[in-house]
Design an enzyme around this catalytic site. Structure first.
Site, short mmCIF file in Angstrom:
data_model
loop_
_atom_site.label_atom_id
_atom_site.label_comp_id
_atom_site.label_asym_id
_atom_site.label_seq_id
_atom_site.Cartn_x
_atom_site.Cartn_y
_atom_site.Cartn_z
N ILE A 52 -7.07 -38.96 29.24
CA ILE A 52 -6.42 -37.73 29.71
C ILE A 52 -6.24 -37.69 31.22
O ILE A 52 -5.52 -36.84 31.74
CB ILE A 52 -7.14 -36.45 29.23
CG1 ILE A 52 -8.59 -36.41 29.71
CG2 ILE A 52 -7.06 -36.32 27.71
CD1 ILE A 52 -9.22 -35.02 29.60
N ALA A 74 -12.84 -34.27 25.47
CA ALA A 74 -12.80 -35.54 26.21
C ALA A 74 -13.55 -35.42 27.54
O ALA A 74 -12.96 -35.04 28.57
CB ALA A 74 -11.35 -35.95 26.45
N ALA A 75 -14.84 -35.71 27.52
CA ALA A 75 -15.65 -35.59 28.74
C ALA A 75 -16.93 -36.40 28.59
O ALA A 75 -17.32 -36.76 27.48
CB ALA A 75 -16.01 -34.12 28.97
N TYR A 141 -23.76 -32.14 35.06
CA TYR A 141 -22.99 -32.02 33.82
C TYR A 141 -22.61 -30.55 33.59
O TYR A 141 -21.42 -30.22 33.39
CB TYR A 141 -23.83 -32.57 32.66
CG TYR A 141 -23.34 -32.18 31.30
CD1 TYR A 141 -22.08 -32.57 30.86
CD2 TYR A 141 -24.15 -31.41 30.45
CE1 TYR A 141 -21.64 -32.20 29.60
CE2 TYR A 141 -23.71 -31.05 29.19
CZ TYR A 141 -22.45 -31.44 28.77
OH TYR A 141 -22.02 -31.07 27.54
#
Ligand code: UDP
Length: 329
Positions: A52, A74-75, A141
């Site tokens: 991405i 998506a990470a 995070y």
């Protein structure tokens, strides 16, 4: 009418993609396969390999597919790694989301369900934690996930995008039929690491700190089954598709278990002694995280099915026993 699942080859993403397919949705999965597995993607979903952070890749997805809603997993998601390599988290988590949102705005795709985390709260002032409680992350995070939530808020103000952020507590367990489950390389999450001991891949489990201000001195977390999380994503998506406003929801069982209690339950499930050693605290870990999920239950109609830790660990064990090398088996 298609749903795009970004990061749909990963742990929670693949369970959500499967739940969507089983609910009769048309599903498109995109994943860079850095941490995800092609085999985890349901056969019925159309798969695109790409990142991405690549604007041309995102544009291509929105040009080729008729996307009504995006579910964004998506990470990178490891607390420990985020403390030693924070720039990776800024580059991938925040950088990727920025590019994705640019492409969504350019293509008029206006609805996104976003994978957030209990780590946005940091050390809570009280438990159970409400969505309105202070967000002061204690690790990078959580900081990047909170920034991603805020990014969506301001894109919403400017461009009318609507979003739901789902703040998960500790995702665990596996699809009960054993077809997919948790597979990280390296594995860092508590339950799969514990199960590596009876699985013969590890001699003992390390307990990261037994001097926390909790009854047995080990960290307390709220463990929520991955299939319950998957159902919450479908409910959140339908909420947005039926004109629901921007919102944030906690997803947990509302019950906390200490690291030692989780190990004890895993001993009961597996019948293995599971030896332990105590190591120093892991940087960035709050002592206690327990969710109030009343808002998701009331507004989304979410009803977690796996409320019992024994059953949750049993589903994980059924997967790990049959797939000791994850998707490489
Ligand atoms: N933990 C542990 N040993 C391990 C892995 C994790 O003691 O090998 C602890 C960790 O310090 C935390 C809890 O287990 O208190 C849950 O950690 P995990 O990484 O599974 O999830 P997190 O809460 O960081 O999202």
């Amino acid at each position: 009418m298609s749903i795009l699942v970004l990061g749909g080859a990963g742990y929670i993403g693949s369970h959500t993609a499967l739940a969507l397919v089983n609910a009769g949705r048309d599903v498109v999965v995109a994943d860079n396969l850095e941490t995800g597995f092609r085999k985890a993607v349901p056969e019925m979903a159309r798969f695109y390999k790409g990142d991405i952070r690549d604007r041309a890749f995102c544009d291509g997805l929105f040009e080729r597919e008729q996307i009504d809603g995006v579910i964004h997993f998506a990470a990178n998601s490891q607390v420990g790694e985020s403390m030693t390599n924070p720039l990776k988290y800024y580059a991938n988590n925040m950088g990727g989301t920025r590019v994705l949102l640019e492409s969504m705005v350019a293509h008029g795709v206006g609805k996104i369900v976003f994978s957030s985390t209990a780590a946005t709260y940091g050390e809570p002032e009280r438990v159970p934690i409400l969505e309105t409680d202070a967000t002061v992350p204690t690790n990078c995070y959580g900081e990047t996930k909170l920034s991603m939530e805020k990014m969506m808020k301001w894109i919403s103000v400017a461009h009318g995008l609507r979003y739901v952020a789902l703040r998960y507590f500790n995702a665990c367990g596996a699809q009960p039929d054993g077809s997919i489950g948790e597979a990280h390389n390296p594995e860092t999450h508590l339950i799969p690491v514990i199960l590596q001991v009876p699985g013969g891949q590890r001699e003992k489990i390390s307990i990261f700190g037994d001097d926390y201000p909790t009854p047995d001195g080990t960290c307390i977390r709220d463990y929520i089954h991955v299939c319950d999380l998957a159902q919450a994503h479908i409910l959140a998506l339908d909420y947005l598709l039926s004109s629901g406003e921007n919102n944030v929801f906690n997803l947990g069982n509302g019950v906390g278990f200490s690291v030692k209690e989780v190990i004890e339950e895993a001993r009961k499930v597996t019948g293995h002694a599971i030896p332990t050693e105590v190591l120093p605290r892991r940087a960035g870990d709050p002592a206690q995280l327990i969710a109030s999920s009343e808002k998701a239950k009331t507004l989304l109609g979410w009803k977690p099915e796996f409320e019992d830790l024994h059953t949750i660990i049993q589903t994980a064990w059924d997967w790990h026993k049959t797939h000791p090398r994850g998707f490489e088996d």
